[in-house]
Design a protein around this motif. Structure first.
Motif, PDB file in Angstrom:
ATOM      1  N   THR A  34     -43.895 -32.189 -17.454  1.00 34.36           N
ATOM      2  CA  THR A  34     -42.532 -32.706 -17.576  1.00 34.36           C
ATOM      3  C   THR A  34     -41.899 -32.626 -16.194  1.00 34.36           C
ATOM      4  O   THR A  34     -42.056 -31.623 -15.502  1.00 34.36           O
ATOM      5  N   TYR A  35     -41.210 -33.699 -15.808  1.00 39.49           N
ATOM      6  CA  TYR A  35     -40.609 -33.767 -14.478  1.00 39.49           C
ATOM      7  C   TYR A  35     -39.123 -34.065 -14.603  1.00 39.49           C
ATOM      8  O   TYR A  35     -38.696 -34.804 -15.493  1.00 39.49           O
ATOM      9  N   HIS A  36     -38.363 -33.524 -13.655  1.00 41.45           N
ATOM     10  CA  HIS A  36     -36.943 -33.850 -13.574  1.00 41.45           C
ATOM     11  C   HIS A  36     -36.850 -35.337 -13.225  1.00 41.45           C
ATOM     12  O   HIS A  36     -37.702 -35.865 -12.513  1.00 41.45           O
ATOM     13  N   THR A  37     -35.819 -35.996 -13.699  1.00 42.15           N
ATOM     14  CA  THR A  37     -35.673 -37.435 -13.460  1.00 42.15           C
ATOM     15  C   THR A  37     -35.688 -37.778 -11.974  1.00 42.15           C
ATOM     16  O   THR A  37     -36.133 -38.859 -11.593  1.00 42.15           O
ATOM     17  N   MET A  41     -40.627 -40.152 -10.068  1.00 44.77           N
ATOM     18  CA  MET A  41     -41.235 -41.276  -9.339  1.00 44.77           C
ATOM     19  C   MET A  41     -42.275 -40.779  -8.339  1.00 44.77           C
ATOM     20  O   MET A  41     -43.345 -41.370  -8.202  1.00 44.77           O
ATOM     21  N   GLU A  42     -41.964 -39.678  -7.662  1.00 43.43           N
ATOM     22  CA  GLU A  42     -42.925 -39.094  -6.719  1.00 43.43           C
ATOM     23  C   GLU A  42     -44.176 -38.611  -7.468  1.00 43.43           C
ATOM     24  O   GLU A  42     -45.302 -38.827  -7.019  1.00 43.43           O
ATOM     25  N   ALA A  43     -43.973 -37.979  -8.621  1.00 41.02           N
ATOM     26  CA  ALA A  43     -45.106 -37.501  -9.420  1.00 41.02           C
ATOM     27  C   ALA A  43     -45.952 -38.679  -9.919  1.00 41.02           C
ATOM     28  O   ALA A  43     -47.190 -38.613  -9.902  1.00 41.02           O
ATOM     29  N   LEU A  44     -45.291 -39.744 -10.348  1.00 43.26           N
ATOM     30  CA  LEU A  44     -46.027 -40.933 -10.807  1.00 43.26           C
ATOM     31  C   LEU A  44     -46.798 -41.567  -9.654  1.00 43.26           C
ATOM     32  O   LEU A  44     -47.941 -41.998  -9.826  1.00 43.26           O
ATOM     33  N   HIS A  45     -46.177 -41.625  -8.488  1.00 42.87           N
ATOM     34  CA  HIS A  45     -46.857 -42.191  -7.315  1.00 42.87           C
ATOM     35  C   HIS A  45     -48.142 -41.415  -7.028  1.00 42.87           C
ATOM     36  O   HIS A  45     -49.202 -42.002  -6.792  1.00 42.87           O
ATOM     37  N   GLU A  46     -48.051 -40.108  -7.062  1.00 42.72           N
ATOM     38  CA  GLU A  46     -49.227 -39.268  -6.810  1.00 42.72           C
ATOM     39  C   GLU A  46     -50.294 -39.493  -7.879  1.00 42.72           C
ATOM     40  O   GLU A  46     -51.476 -39.658  -7.565  1.00 42.72           O
ATOM     41  N   GLU A  83     -40.297 -50.489 -12.001  1.00 40.34           N
ATOM     42  CA  GLU A  83     -40.916 -51.745 -11.577  1.00 40.34           C
ATOM     43  C   GLU A  83     -40.653 -52.054 -10.111  1.00 40.34           C
ATOM     44  O   GLU A  83     -41.458 -52.712  -9.467  1.00 40.34           O
ATOM     45  N   ALA A  84     -39.549 -51.541  -9.563  1.00 36.68           N
ATOM     46  CA  ALA A  84     -39.311 -51.708  -8.130  1.00 36.68           C
ATOM     47  C   ALA A  84     -40.299 -50.855  -7.331  1.00 36.68           C
ATOM     48  O   ALA A  84     -40.812 -51.281  -6.297  1.00 36.68           O
ATOM     49  N   LYS A  85     -40.577 -49.672  -7.834  1.00 33.68           N
ATOM     50  CA  LYS A  85     -41.487 -48.746  -7.147  1.00 33.68           C
ATOM     51  C   LYS A  85     -42.957 -49.155  -7.327  1.00 33.68           C
ATOM     52  O   LYS A  85     -43.758 -48.992  -6.420  1.00 33.68           O
ATOM     53  N   PHE A  86     -43.300 -49.702  -8.498  1.00 31.88           N
ATOM     54  CA  PHE A  86     -44.687 -50.077  -8.814  1.00 31.88           C
ATOM     55  C   PHE A  86     -44.717 -51.522  -9.317  1.00 31.88           C
ATOM     56  O   PHE A  86     -44.973 -51.774 -10.496  1.00 31.88           O
ATOM     57  N   PRO A  87     -44.464 -52.493  -8.441  1.00 31.19           N
ATOM     58  CA  PRO A  87     -44.320 -53.886  -8.884  1.00 31.19           C
ATOM     59  C   PRO A  87     -45.585 -54.493  -9.486  1.00 31.19           C
ATOM     60  O   PRO A  87     -45.483 -55.430 -10.283  1.00 31.19           O
ATOM     61  N   ASP A  88     -46.746 -53.984  -9.162  1.00 36.22           N
ATOM     62  CA  ASP A  88     -47.987 -54.548  -9.698  1.00 36.22           C
ATOM     63  C   ASP A  88     -48.475 -53.849 -10.957  1.00 36.22           C
ATOM     64  O   ASP A  88     -49.508 -54.233 -11.511  1.00 36.22           O
TER      65      ASP A  88
END
Length: 151
Positions: A34-37, A41-46, A83-88
């Motif tokens: 579980t991640y703070h809001t 995004m950083e956790a998802l990127h990793e 979607e801005a962070k991960f457009p594909d």
């Protein structure tokens, strides 16, 4: 969709976001964390950069009657940022009604102590796994397919 890869499931809350992922065969969902809001995004990127992630499934907060709930605006705002962070990345939405109750019930059945069940991070992770497992089960058959891209 590739034969091997992962799908990530998200249970979005006002402060915390539960994250789950499938196995490489996309048959079983498991809670991750579980991640703070502000950190998700950083956790998802990793996670996306290290794993073969094909899709993200987001819980869509409907009322018991099936209408869009009050939390829809918050989830819509999150989806715009996602979607801005991960457009594909393909993003799917799925009805998340009762997933928190199911998560608590599953923890009771697994004999998780009451104090640990009260920890929201455990509940959010479990709810994310339930959201993702529902998506997997629905997409095994041709009954219901929820894969519309959020714009």
């Amino acid at each position: 969709m590739a034969e091997y890869g992962r799908i990530i499931g998200l249970d979005i809350g006002t402060k915390w976001i539960g994250v789950a992922r499938t196995d490489l065969l996309k048959t079983v969902a498991n809670p991750i964390d579980t991640y703070h809001t502000e950190e998700v995004m950083e956790a998802l990127h990793e996670l996306i950069s290290k794993e073969e992630v094909e899709k993200i499934v987001v819980g869509w907060p409907l009322t018991p009657e099936g209408n869009e709930g009050r939390a829809i605006k918050m989830v819509e705002e999150f989806l715009v940022e996602l979607e801005a962070k991960f457009p594909d990345m393909e993003v799917a939405k799925i009805d998340e009604r009762y997933t928190t109750k199911e998560a608590v019930r599953a923890m009771v059945e697994a004999d998780v102590p009451k104090m640990k069940r009260r920890e929201s991070d455990r509940v959010n992770q479990a709810a994310a796994a339930i959201i993702l497992q529902k998506y997997i089960e629905q997409n095994k058959s041709d009954d219901v397919r929820i894969t519309d891209r959020y714009v």
